[in-house]
Every structure is written in structure tokens, then in C-alpha cells.
Design an enzyme around this catalytic site. Structure first.
Site, mmCIF file in Angstrom:
data_model
loop_
_atom_site.group_PDB
_atom_site.id
_atom_site.type_symbol
_atom_site.label_atom_id
_atom_site.label_comp_id
_atom_site.label_asym_id
_atom_site.label_seq_id
_atom_site.Cartn_x
_atom_site.Cartn_y
_atom_site.Cartn_z
ATOM 1 N N ASP A 1 0.657 -1.334 -0.233
ATOM 2 C CA ASP A 1 0.403 -0.193 0.012
ATOM 3 C C ASP A 1 0.762 1.118 0.219
ATOM 4 O O ASP A 1 1.755 0.998 0.606
ATOM 5 C CB ASP A 1 -1.185 -0.013 1.097
ATOM 6 C CG ASP A 1 -1.429 1.121 1.476
ATOM 7 O OD1 ASP A 1 -3.355 1.181 -0.074
ATOM 8 O OD2 ASP A 1 -2.002 1.764 2.205
ATOM 9 N N GLU B 1 1.196 -0.256 -5.069
ATOM 10 C CA GLU B 1 0.588 0.625 -5.356
ATOM 11 C C GLU B 1 1.176 1.789 -5.819
ATOM 12 O O GLU B 1 2.136 2.556 -4.667
ATOM 13 C CB GLU B 1 -0.145 0.386 -4.289
ATOM 14 C CG GLU B 1 -0.934 2.391 -4.584
ATOM 15 C CD GLU B 1 -2.301 2.192 -3.473
ATOM 16 O OE1 GLU B 1 -3.109 2.431 -3.902
ATOM 17 O OE2 GLU B 1 -2.025 2.362 -2.464
#
Length: 656
Positions: free
Chosen positions: A325, A360
Site C-alpha cells: 500500500d 501501489e
């Protein structure tokens, strides 16, 4: 004797007791607190500091399953970045289990308030290494993003006590669904222990996604009540079915938030070392994450903690890989993004080097958009592909060329530094944003239930509503939306690179227009299996089967244009410059040279796109006595050299 931790931290179990260790450069003293099974403290013992700033203590008679925590003393001066408060019980950063979930309480952030009764306790564990196999997932496959609780909490076949847990993912009915739609890997949204953001409890809301961690290794007891053994067993059962497991992990921030947040672990142990601060302003936490703090991933100890966390999940559960993330944070230094620091160290680790790594590739800090800049072999979420596919089907002008670029693997992004293969993870929707059905049902977000007056979430979703806002619509509009979803899924599965769907999107799930549903641990995010659309599921299964059948989709090399791909117009002839550049141009043909695994022959596959409102007659390219068959869910139909394509659809044809 059995060891289960790094020399820098954790609890190592020996035959006669346990050695505890925790690193802190700035603490004056750290005490080990031991608790009985009822949570009552029965010992508070000072730890000795070594030359590497590791506080250690061996305690005779302590065994696996013992509960413990730390209290760190030193200077309390938040304006100088120092937060030492011995009234705060702290979770071990290396804890591999906790005895309960974290619950937000204002007192967790008030100096001098004892938090022993508010905090779960770290639990002494022994590692049970598993046999490590090569990752099952190969780039180019189908990734299925799963929020564990919402995915199974309403599943009618899963035993009630098991619903909403990691164990439920291995239930035969769940596995059957995964296999039916052709899933190659499940990507589990965060399952490590997290805490609610402080603004949620007063609103009666809870964090249902888990992107607010406290402990990097300890699994959250709410969704993994059986701990690492439950994860291990689930991974093993999915592996037996040929399905890989990827963990979505959060190392960019923690749930301790900004200076008004809680003191749970890293802040109390060594705030200055664990978190990034504005240069020459130690009171100001850098907020490249939008969540109040940013982990200093380039600090040698923090880097070691991250790598040890990844190694733990490979050694103890056999997972195939990880999704990171806000991954640019892992590459951040005081001088900006560095792909050769922590990111390279992860890839260089002997246990992690062959795992699937997915980034990401953005955060909200300076130069936070790093799509295409992660080191090989990192795969990267491709939001440009997402937006270009959406805009093409919405009808935006000048998007035919953009769509072709996505279908070809986004070489404009991933060919930098002489790379010859795509690393793109193409997706249409993810946990963060509209669901796929909401994408074609709402022009605007509807996040009113989040309690922020609809200010949160993305404002530009490249969405459309087909004439009527929301789910209540005339049958003809509902059918139009279903057709749009089918066209979107077909386009995704015809693209070069890895592809990803979020759980439930293959069946038309809705969040009623909420595009930031992290705080909706309720029916808004829970998948209602009884309402999933069978036609959409069958269509997803069909295109996933085609993707596995034709070898072109597992080939990641960029097209050369020398016979491997041809872009055609309605006439069957190559697209002209005028056709590429006409904003209203609404059809596109992609003809691919490919192997057909069903008969082990070389052939051509034509993928024809019609985003118009009318039927379109395509002439398929000929080569002598070439004949074409249209591939359908129930088989194939001969079409000769011409084919009529339905409005708002994608059709597949194979050459005889």
C-alpha cells in the site's frame, strides 16, 4: 531450543525460558511487563541495553503463549519528537500475535493515563516453518482482490462461526466460485492487527478495510482468530486448488496517526527513529500518506523490521507474494524516492527474491506518483489503464489510441530503462473507489454515510449512470448497465499484463455509490451472494477461460508490430491515421497471433470492440481460405469472414 525472531526484536523461546528484545535509540529505559491469562500484570522487569541499542532480558520459566508488553521511559517532549510515557503499555513491534483486537480510546493518547487495561497484549509464539514452494502465481494471471470479512460474512454455505474469517476462504463453496471464474491468486486486503481512526467511534463507524495497522506481523483476531496457523492452513488448501495467496500489507504508516493520536507501539518506543519528521522540525510528522504519519522505511532498523515481517509470512504461512500500500513510501529518503534502497533490499533477500511483489505506485507526498519506476520485477497497479478503459467506454473522445496502448501492455510507461516486458496490473475498480456496477450507475459519489458530508473520496471517477442515478432504474437501463459491465470486463481480460478484479464485481455488487467505504463494516461493503448476477459471473468465467486458453495473454513482451498484432477498422484493413485520430471513432479491432492451448496450434485471435449504440458489421482479415468462428460461453459459431457486433460489447473470434 527453538528460535523465532530477529536479534533486533521479539521473543525467542528457549527450553528454559524466553529472551525478549526491543530496539530503541532514544529510550532511557524499557521495562518488560508480564501478564497472566486474565490480563493482570504480575511482573515488571527492567531490560538491559546493549551497544546496538537493543534492550534485552531473559526470563526463566516463561513459555509459549505468555502475554507481555513494554513500557518505555525517557524524555517526554513532543515538540522535540520525544514521546516517552511509561504509563503507556506498548505492543512489541515484532509481536507475531496479540490476544485481542485494538479498540480506539481517547486515553490511549493522553500523557500519564495508564493504558494497561485498554491494550491487547503481545503473545509469545514459536515459529512453525512450512515447506516453501515457488510462487504459484505468474505475472499475466488473474488476481482477485478480497476483503476477508465482507467477502464471506453473508455466504450461505459457510458455517456461521467461520464467516468473515480467513478460514472461510478455504470453504469448498468459496473455492468452487474462485475456480469457476478462473482466479489465479487471491490478494487479501490487510489482515494484520489494526485500530479505528479516532474520528470513527463518535460516528458509530468502524474501519472495515484494515489499512490502519498497529502491528506489522500480528494477525487481527477478528478475522484470523486462529492466528498464523489459520492462515497457513488456508494458504495450503488454496495451493492445493492451484490458487496463490498474496497479502496486502501496510508499511507506510501506522494507526498511531498524527501528534494527537494514540501511543501504542512505535511512537512510545522511539518516535524519532520510526517515523519521518520534517527536517529540522522534529515536532512535525511528515504526512506523505494522508493518515497523519509516515514510517521511516529507510532507517536501517525499520528496513530490517519490514523485511523480517515479509519473511515471517513466507516462512510461517507460505504466502506467494505481497502487495504494498502506498509503496513509494518504502522508497522514500530525505532526498526523495530511491528505488535502490529498501525496495532493492527486499528483492535481494534470499527468502523473498522469488516472491510476487506488487506496488501501489503512488502516495500524496512530493513526487509521489512513481508509476513505472519501481525496480524489476515489481508489478505495479496501473491507474492510467483503469482511467483510459473507463473513459473509452464512457465515450470520451480521443481514447481509441489510449485503449490500444493499454491493450498492448502500456509500453509507454513500462519500457523505460530498456525494459522489454510489461509489469502492469490492469484493473477497472479496486477497494478504493466505485464498484464496477456503481461505475456505470452513478455520475457522482454518495459517501453521506461516512459522516463527512460527502467530502471524502475521489471526486472524478470517470463514471456514468446511463440516464438514471442509482440502482433503481427501468429494466432496459439495468440491461444496458449489465452490458457495459460485460464490455469492461472483456476489455480488461483482453489486455496485456496481469489483471485484477475486486471480489463481487464479477457479480455486479453495489456500494450504493459510496466510493470510500473503508468505514462501512456493514451491508454496504458485505458481498450479498444471493444478489450476485449469474449472467455477469458466467461472462467473467468465459473471458477468464479465453485468457487461459490463448498464450498471447501470458506473454508479457511488448508487441513489435511484425505480425504479432494488427489493429483493424470495420473494413478489416489496418487502421488509418484519420481513424486513430477521429474523436467519435467507436470501433476497434485487435488481431493477435497466438498459440491455442486447446489444440496446441498457432492461430489468430480477433478481439472486436464496439462502444457505439448500433450494431456494427466487421470484416475479418482474410488469408486465403481463412474462416473465423465466434467464441461464445456455450461454444463457437462459424461466421465466415464477416461478423455483426452487438452495441456496447466486445466479441472474440478465432481463426480456423
Amino acid at each position: 531450543m527453538g528460535g523465532n525472531s530477529s536479534a533486533q526484536g521479539g521473543a525467542i523461546v528457549f527450553e528454559t525460558g524466553v529472551e525478549f528484545s526491543v530496539w530503541s535509540h532514544h529510550a532511557a529505559q524499557i521495562d518488560l511487563c508480564l501478564f497472566d491469562d486474565d490480563g493482570k500484570e504480575y511482573a515488571r522487569l527492567p531490560m538491559a541495553r546493549d551497544s546496538d541499542h537493543v534492550f534485552r532480558l531473559f526470563v526463566d520459566g516463561v513459555k509459549e503463549g505468555a502475554r507481555y508488553g513494554y513500557r518505555a521511559d525517557g524524555i517526554y517532549a513532543p515538540d522535540n519528537g520525544l514521546w516517552f510515557d511509561p504509563s503507556k503499555l506498548l505492543i512489541d513491534p515484532y509481536a507475531k500475535a496479540v490476544d485481542g483486537p485494538f479498540r480506539y480510546d481517547l486515553r490511549l493518547g493522553i500523557f500519564g493515563e495508564d493504558t494497561q487495561h485498554l491494550m491487547p497484549k503481545s503473545v509469545v509464539t514459536k515459529d512453525a516453518p512450512v515447506k516453501i514452494r515457488k510462487p504459484l502465481f505468474k505475472p499475466g494471471g488473474f488476481i482477485y482482490e478480497v476483503a476477508v470479512k465482507p467477502f464471506t460474512i453473508l455466504h450461505p454455505d459457510v458455517p456461521e462461526a467461520q464467516r468473515g474469517t480467513v478460514a472461510a476462504l478455504a470453504h469448498p463453496s468459496v473455492v468452487a466460485h474462485l475456480k469457476r471464474i478462473g482466479v489465479d491468486a487471491v490478494e487479501l486486503m490487510p489482515i494484520t492487527a489494526w485500530i479505528d481512526e479516532r474520528h470513527l467511534p463518535p460516528l458509530g463507524l468502524t474501519n472495515g478495510w484494515g489499512y490502519n495497522p498497529v502491528a506489522f506481523m500480528a494477525l487481527d483476531p477478528r478475522i484470523v482468530p486462529g492466528g498464523i496457523a489459520e492462515l497457513n492452513e488456508t494458504v495450503a488448501k488454496l495451493h492445493e486448488e492451484g490458487i496463490a495467496v498474496i497479502l496486502d500489507l501496510v508499511f507506510n504508516h501506522t494507526g498511531e496517526s498524527d501528534r494527537y493520536g494514540t501511543t501504542l507501539s512505535l511512537r512510545g518506543i522511539d518516535n524519532l527513529s520510526y517515523y519521518r519528521h520534517v527536517v529540522d522540525r522534529p515536532s512535525v510528522l511528515v504526512n506523505d500518506t494522508g493518515t497523519g504519519n509516515t514510517v521511516a522505511c529507510d532507517h536501517p532498523y525499520v528496513q530490517r523490521l519490514i523485511i523480517d515481517s515479509l519473511r515471517h509470512f513466507v516462512r510461517s504461512a507460505g504466502v506467494d507474494g505481497f502487495r504494498f500500500d502506498l509503496a513509494p513510501v518504502l522508497g522514500r529518503t530525505a532526498n526523495g524516492f530511491d528505488r535502490n534502497g529498501t525496495l532493492a533490499a527486499i528483492l535481494a533477500d534470499d527468502l523473498l527474491g522469488d516472491r510476487i511483489m506488487i506496488a501501489e505506485p503512488w502516495d500524496i507526498g512530493p513526487s509521489g506518483y512513481q508509476l513505472g519506476n519501481f525496480p524489476t520485477p515489481f508489478l505495479e497497479w496501473n491507474d492510467r489503464a483503469r482511467d483510459d478503459i473507463r473513459c473509452y467506454w464512457r465515450g470520451d473522445g480521443w481514447k481509441t489510441g489510449s485503449l490500444a496502448t493499454v491493450l498492448a501492455g502500456s509500453s509507454n510507461i513500462f519500457s523505460a530503462n530498456g525494459q522489454t516486458e510489461t509489469r502492469s496490473v490492469n484493473f477497472l475498480a479496486a477497494h478504493d473507489g466505485f464498484t464496477l456496477m456503481d461505475l456505470v450507475s452513478y455520475n457522482d459519489k454518495h459517501n453521506e454515510a461516512n459522516g463527512e458530508n460527502n467530502r471524502d473520496g475521489h471526486n472524478e471517477n470517470h463514471s456514468w449512470n446511463n440516464g438514471v442515478e442509482g440502482e433503481t432504474a427501468y429494466p432496459v437501463i439495468r440491461e444496458r448497465r449489465k452490458a457495459d459491465v460485460m464490455a469492461l470486463i472483456s476489455t480488461l481480460f483482453a489486455s496485456r499484463g496481469s489483471v485484477m478484479l475486486t471480489a463481487g464485481d464479477e457479480g455486479g455488487r453495489t456500494q450504493h455509490g459510496n466510493n470510500n467505504a473503508y468505514c462501512q463494516d456493514n451491508e454496504i461493503t458485505w458481498v450479498d451472494w444471493k444478489l450476485l448476477d449469474e449472467d455477469l459471473i458466467a461472462h467473467t468465467a468465459f473471458v477468464a477461460t479465453l485468457r487461459r486458453r490463448f498464450s498471447v495473454f501470458s506473454d508479457l513482451t511488448f508487441f513489435s508490430g511484425n505480425g504479432d498484432v494488427e489493429w483493424i477498422s470495420l473494413s478489416g484493413e489496418p487502421m488509418t491515421i484519420d481513424e486513430w485520430e477521429t474523436p467519435s471513432f467507436s470501433t476497434l479491432g485487435m488481431v493477435l497471433a497466438t498459440g491455442d492451448r486447446s489444440n496446441r496450434k498457432q492461430t489468430r485471435l480477433a478481439v472486436l470492440f464496439n462502444r457505439s449504440e448500433q450494431h456494427q458489421l466487421f470484416t475479418l482479415p482474410s488469408a486465403g481460405e481463412t474462416n473465423w468462428r465466434q467464441l461464445l460461453p456455450d461454444g463457437a459459431r462459424k461466421v465466415g469472414g464477416r461478423a455483426t457486433i452487438e452495441p456496447r460489447s466486445v466479441a472474440f473470434f478465432v481463426e480456423n
